[in-house]
Scaffold this active site. Structure first.
Site, PDB file in Angstrom:
ATOM      1  N   SER A 131       0.844  -1.192   0.000  1.00 46.83           N
ATOM      2  CA  SER A 131       0.000   0.000   0.000  1.00 46.83           C
ATOM      3  C   SER A 131       0.878   1.240   0.000  1.00 46.83           C
ATOM      4  CB  SER A 131      -0.896   0.001   1.250  1.00 46.83           C
ATOM      5  OG  SER A 131      -1.521   1.252   1.430  1.00 46.83           O
ATOM      6  N   TYR A 144      -1.797   0.375  10.097  1.00 46.40           N
ATOM      7  CA  TYR A 144      -1.845  -0.394   8.853  1.00 46.40           C
ATOM      8  C   TYR A 144      -0.594  -0.129   8.014  1.00 46.40           C
ATOM      9  CZ  TYR A 144      -3.593  -1.897   4.259  1.00 46.40           C
ATOM     10  OH  TYR A 144      -3.755  -2.501   3.033  1.00 46.40           O
TER      11      TYR A 144
END
Length: 218
Positions: A131, A144
């Site tokens: 990501s 995250y």
């Protein structure tokens, strides 16, 4: 000879879109996810093998490895967003962060370790889905993002240690998925990319087999 892929998190989102794309190309697929009903529906649709379970469970990882004695592609797509609404790091619950690390970092490494003999034999490839939160300082995304940064470095070192295997850590960008909707709301998520388009780019990556490294799929 038919190529074989093992895809985690394959019951929805990018995992399901990639499974559909590879099935169209004639791949043999082994799919896993926690949602057993959705997973079996996907497997029935694609003529794939469904092995539902949690990738943080060592016994489940062992079952997956036993199911793919020949393996050309491992896609570590399963991921957990963590606590929602996304909290700042100053208040991030540490036990929840430990669980996040187990899902997003330890589990992918465990699957790589379990399937490396088959991947080496086939000259196969590993795709670890990461990501832009791994490198961007986005408020609320610290938990995250930290796990994805760790996954990127694991991938980087693995690519140096395993020259017989291609290793790509792939940033899919924002996609219209349930995970993004959980993070930013359904309305904002609806304007993000279609996972099917990202899956097509990922299939092209696998087909072209560039050198190991970080790739962007949008």
């Amino acid at each position: 000879m038919t190529n074989t892929a093992l895809i985690t998190g394959a019951s929805r989102g990018l995992g399901l879109a990639l499974a559909r794309s590879l099935a169209e190309a004639g791949w043999n697929l082994v799919l896993t996810a926690r949602g057993a009903q959705e997973l079996r529906q996907a497997a029935d649709e694609l003529g794939a093998t469904a092995i539902p379970g949690d990738v943080t469970d060592p016994e489940h990882v062992a079952r997956l490895a036993q199911a793919v004695p020949e393996l050309d592609l491992l896609v570590n797509n399963a991921s957990d967003l963590g606590v929602t609404p996304l909290p700042p790091l100053a208040g991030y619950p540490l036990e929840a962060f430990r669980v996040l690390l187990e899902t997003n970092v330890t589990a992918p490494l465990a699957l790589v370790q379990a399937t490396l003999p088959a991947l080496r034999a086939a000259g196969g490839a590993v795709v670890n889905i990461t990501s832009d939160a791994a490198t961007g300082a986005y408020e609320g995304w610290g938990g995250y993002g930290a796990t994805k940064a760790a996954l990127e470095q694991l991938s980087n070192v693995l690519s140096a240690e395993e020259p017989a295997v291609r290793v790509w850590w792939a940033d899919p960008g924002e996609m219209n998925t349930r995970m993004l909707a959980d993070a930013v709301g359904a309305e904002e998520a609806s304007s993000a990319a279609d996972p099917a388009k990202v899956a097509a780019a990922l299939r092209d990556l696998v087909r072209s087999r560039p050198a190991s490294g970080k790739v962007s799929l949008q």
